[in-house]
Structure formats: C-alpha cells, structure tokens
Design an enzyme around this catalytic site. Structure first.
Site, short mmCIF file in Angstrom:
data_model
loop_
_atom_site.label_atom_id
_atom_site.label_comp_id
_atom_site.label_asym_id
_atom_site.label_seq_id
_atom_site.Cartn_x
_atom_site.Cartn_y
_atom_site.Cartn_z
N HIS A 155 48.00 16.58 4.99
CA HIS A 155 47.70 16.09 3.63
C HIS A 155 48.65 16.79 2.68
O HIS A 155 48.63 18.02 2.59
CB HIS A 155 46.25 16.42 3.26
CG HIS A 155 45.26 15.86 4.22
ND1 HIS A 155 44.61 14.66 4.01
CD2 HIS A 155 44.81 16.31 5.43
CE1 HIS A 155 43.80 14.42 5.02
NE2 HIS A 155 43.90 15.40 5.91
N HIS A 208 49.43 14.69 11.10
CA HIS A 208 48.18 14.86 10.32
C HIS A 208 48.39 15.99 9.32
O HIS A 208 48.21 17.16 9.65
CB HIS A 208 47.02 15.15 11.28
CG HIS A 208 45.69 15.27 10.62
ND1 HIS A 208 44.50 15.14 11.31
CD2 HIS A 208 45.33 15.51 9.34
CE1 HIS A 208 43.48 15.30 10.49
NE2 HIS A 208 43.97 15.54 9.27
N GLU A 249 35.37 14.91 13.16
CA GLU A 249 35.73 16.27 12.74
C GLU A 249 34.40 17.03 12.61
O GLU A 249 34.10 17.91 13.39
CB GLU A 249 36.48 16.23 11.40
CG GLU A 249 36.85 17.60 10.83
CD GLU A 249 37.52 17.51 9.45
OE1 GLU A 249 37.42 16.46 8.77
OE2 GLU A 249 38.14 18.52 9.02
N ASP A 285 47.11 19.89 9.14
CA ASP A 285 46.08 19.38 8.23
C ASP A 285 46.36 19.79 6.77
O ASP A 285 46.95 19.01 6.02
CB ASP A 285 44.68 19.85 8.68
CG ASP A 285 43.56 18.94 8.22
OD1 ASP A 285 43.84 17.90 7.61
OD2 ASP A 285 42.39 19.26 8.49
N ASP A 286 45.93 20.98 6.38
CA ASP A 286 46.12 21.47 5.00
C ASP A 286 46.66 22.91 5.09
O ASP A 286 45.91 23.87 4.88
CB ASP A 286 44.78 21.46 4.26
CG ASP A 286 44.18 20.06 4.20
OD1 ASP A 286 44.66 19.24 3.39
OD2 ASP A 286 43.26 19.79 4.99
N HIS A 305 40.04 9.69 9.73
CA HIS A 305 39.38 10.93 10.17
C HIS A 305 38.05 10.54 10.78
O HIS A 305 37.27 9.78 10.16
CB HIS A 305 39.11 11.85 8.98
CG HIS A 305 40.31 12.58 8.44
ND1 HIS A 305 41.47 11.95 8.07
CD2 HIS A 305 40.52 13.91 8.23
CE1 HIS A 305 42.33 12.87 7.64
NE2 HIS A 305 41.78 14.06 7.73
N1 ADE Z 1 41.20 15.94 3.13
C1 ADE Z 1 42.07 16.93 3.29
N2 ADE Z 1 41.83 17.58 4.44
C2 ADE Z 1 40.78 16.97 5.03
C3 ADE Z 1 40.07 17.16 6.23
N3 ADE Z 1 40.37 18.13 7.09
N4 ADE Z 1 39.04 16.34 6.50
C4 ADE Z 1 38.72 15.37 5.65
N5 ADE Z 1 39.35 15.15 4.51
C5 ADE Z 1 40.39 15.94 4.19
ZN ZN Z 2 42.86 15.88 7.59
#
Ligand code: ADE
Ligand code: ZN
Length: 336
Positions: A18, A16, A199, A277-278, A196
């Site tokens: 991005h 996971h 969350e 994630d990011d 997703h």
């Molecule tokens: N796009 C990038 N990170 C995300 C996240 N944590 N939740 C939803 N969309 C995303």
């Molecule tokens: Zn994500």
C-alpha cells in the site's frame, strides 16, 4: 553465496504494497510541517514509538490519520519516489502497488492530484532503473459499495494507468459479498481483480472473494490453512496468495514469526509470495521480510528461490516477461 546475499541479489517483484503504508515517519513529519497539519506527536521518534498495534483496526486508525499529511502533487510524488528507490535498493524489478483513492478524495484531494504524481515517479523509475510498475486501485471495504462504484467512475480518465482493482481496510464485518457489483463492473472494464481476504477474516471470506468477486489473487489468505477444501482449490487453480509476514506479526495475526505458516503453505504447493504490505508501519521492506523467514523459520535456498519465482508467476506481467525473469533467476542460481 550465502542466503542473505542471494536474497539481495535475486530480482524480485512486490505484489502487495500500500503506497500510503510506505509513508515514513520522517516524511510524515516534514509534510505535516509544510502544510501546517497538527499531528498528535511531538517528534519523529514519537511517531515511531506509536507503531504498536493489537489488531488490523488499531493500525488502520493510525494509517488513515498519517495519510492526512498528503495534500499536493509533490507530496504524492515524494511518497512514490521514496518507495521506488527502496525497490531499487532491494532489487525489486517490478512492483504492483495499491493506492486507496477514497482516503484522499474524502479529504478533497482528487485523482488529478495523486495520479499525475504517481505517473511522474513511475516514469522516472522506468527511465533510471528500468523498473516496471503497475497500479492497483483499492476500494475501502468499511465504506458502502456505492462509494466504491463512485470511485470507479471518478477514475475514468486514468483507466489506462490502472491494472487492477482491490479491496482493503477493515475486513471483519465487511465480507467480499458486499462488493459484487463494483467488482463485476471493474472486470467488465478489463481490470484484473484482487482482494484482501483471510487476513483476520475466516476462510468463508476467501471463498467469497474467489466465487463472487472472481479475483485473480488473494491478498494475505493465511487463514486458508483452516480449510482443506479451500487449500485444494487454491492449489488446483494456482491462485496466488500475497502473504506479508512482518505485517501479520505486527497486527497479531500470529504471535511470533516462528509460528507463521507461510512455509507450510509453500510446501503444500500453493503459489505463495512474500510482500511488505505497509513497510513503514511494520518495520521492514521486502528484503527484511525475506530475511525474517530465514532467521525465524529457517527458510532454505530452495524455498527462497520458489518464493521469488512465485512473485513473478503471480504477477500481472505478460507471459514473455515472466519467462524471461524466470530464466534469469535459474541462471543466477546455477552460476552462483
Ligand atoms: N490497508 C493497508 N494495509 C492493510 C492491511 N494489511 N489490511 C487491510 N487493509 C489495509
Ligand atoms: Zn494489505
């Protein structure tokens, strides 16, 4: 071996991630000046200082703005190569990476710009480090389903490069049921499916992702814990959750890492995995996320090994490759 050393030493997958969320402030700054894009920040430090979020949307607003500096093939190559280099450093041997085509096509940057760039970086990582990489094409859920269908069509020439489709962006108010047709079309084309869900959204969104989109994995899914029947379903069917601990703290899904439920989900025998994630926005790559569980949740060796093994079990790798990595992990743990 200390737990810290074992975190580093174990081969891992990341499921996971991005790619647009791995854009480091320094690269954002360099690309903005290369293309003459004006940013609402006057230094790299000012970009870093802006990374304080109150929820998912406040993050997404910055994330889409940041992605605007990605304009040509070399930008996307640098972005992917920087992340794959971090994988190498963290001993991530396989990654399943999400990309958001609509973030780019809406700005006039097409598949022919970013897909060859991704391929070049992936080939280089395979050749240099033996790393395997799959791509997950994610649809933006705040946009209409017809835009996702158009994106699926535009991607046609690149289907052989894509393993799965996903669903991301603003969750609340954009339930999975909005995307039933495009997921059915993607499944018919042979793609794996992820979404997703849970969350910020309620357990109902996870049910919809399972029953209506027929996903193979749930991204995040931490709110499953609110629904006992759902927990049983995830456990009985072995549906993996790709959990992102540091992301959940930065986006205020939990107030503090000490309150994160990942180890409860794991101890309940759900197939939970750890992911970043990011990473550039949330202050940590994969091993930082594992270390945070050790520091704040007292994760022990048994839990660590289970999480790492789950990362292979939950991946889309062929069974022989999964089993070969699982055996290597057992040998490494036994011989330490
Ligand atoms: N796009 C990038 N990170 C995300 C996240 N944590 N939740 C939803 N969309 C995303
Ligand atoms: Zn994500």
């Amino acid at each position: 071996m200390s737990l810290i050393k074992l975190i580093k030493k174990l081969p891992k997958t990341e499921l996971h991630l991005h790619i647009e969320g791995s854009l480091e402030p320094s690269l954002m700054w360099a690309l903005a000046s290369k293309h003459g894009v004006s940013l609402p920040f006057d230094s790299v430090e000012a970009i870093e200082a802006a990374y304080q979020f109150e929820d998912l949307q406040s993050f997404l607003d910055l994330y889409y703005q940041g992605a605007d500096v990605l304009r040509d093939e070399d930008d996307f190559y640098q972005l992917m190569m920087a992340y794959l280099t971090r994988c190498y450093e963290d001993n991530v041997v396989h990654a399943e990476i999400m990309f958001d085509p609509q973030t780019h096509t809406s700005r006039g940057v097409g598949f022919d710009v970013f897909m060859p760039a991704f391929q070049r970086a992936m080939d280089e990582a395979k050749q240099k480090w033996g790393m395997s990489v799959y791509l997950i094409m994610s649809f933006l859920r705040h946009l209409p389903e017809k835009d996702a269908i158009e994106t699926l069509t535009q991607a046609r020439a690149y289907y052989p490069m894509i393993k799965a489709v996903g669903l991301d962006s603003s969750e609340l108010g954009n339930p999975p049921e909005k995307f039933v047709k495009v997921f059915a079309a993607a499944r018919a084309l042979g793609f794996k499916c992820v979404a997703h869900a849970g969350e910020e959204g309620p357990p109902e969104y996870i049910w919809q992702a399972l029953d209506l989109l027929r996903v193979d994995r749930i991204d995040h899914g931490v709110r499953s814990i609110e629904d006992e029947t759902l927990m049983k379903r995830l456990k009985d069917e072995g549906i993996p959750l790709t959990v992102c601990p540091q992301s959940n703290i930065k986006l205020c899904v939990f107030d503090h890492m000490k309150e994160h439920n990942i180890l409860e989900l794991l101890d309940d025998d759900l197939c939970v995995t750890v992911n970043a994630d990011d990473p550039s926005y949330f202050g940590g790559y994969l091993n930082d996320n594992y270390r945070a569980l050790m520091t704040h949740l007292a994760m022990d060796e048994i839990q660590l090994v289970k999480l790492v093994k789950n990362s292979f079990i939950a991946s889309f790798l062929p069974p022989e490759e999964k089993n070969s990595w699982l055996r290597k992990i057992d040998l490494l743990v036994a011989g330490q």
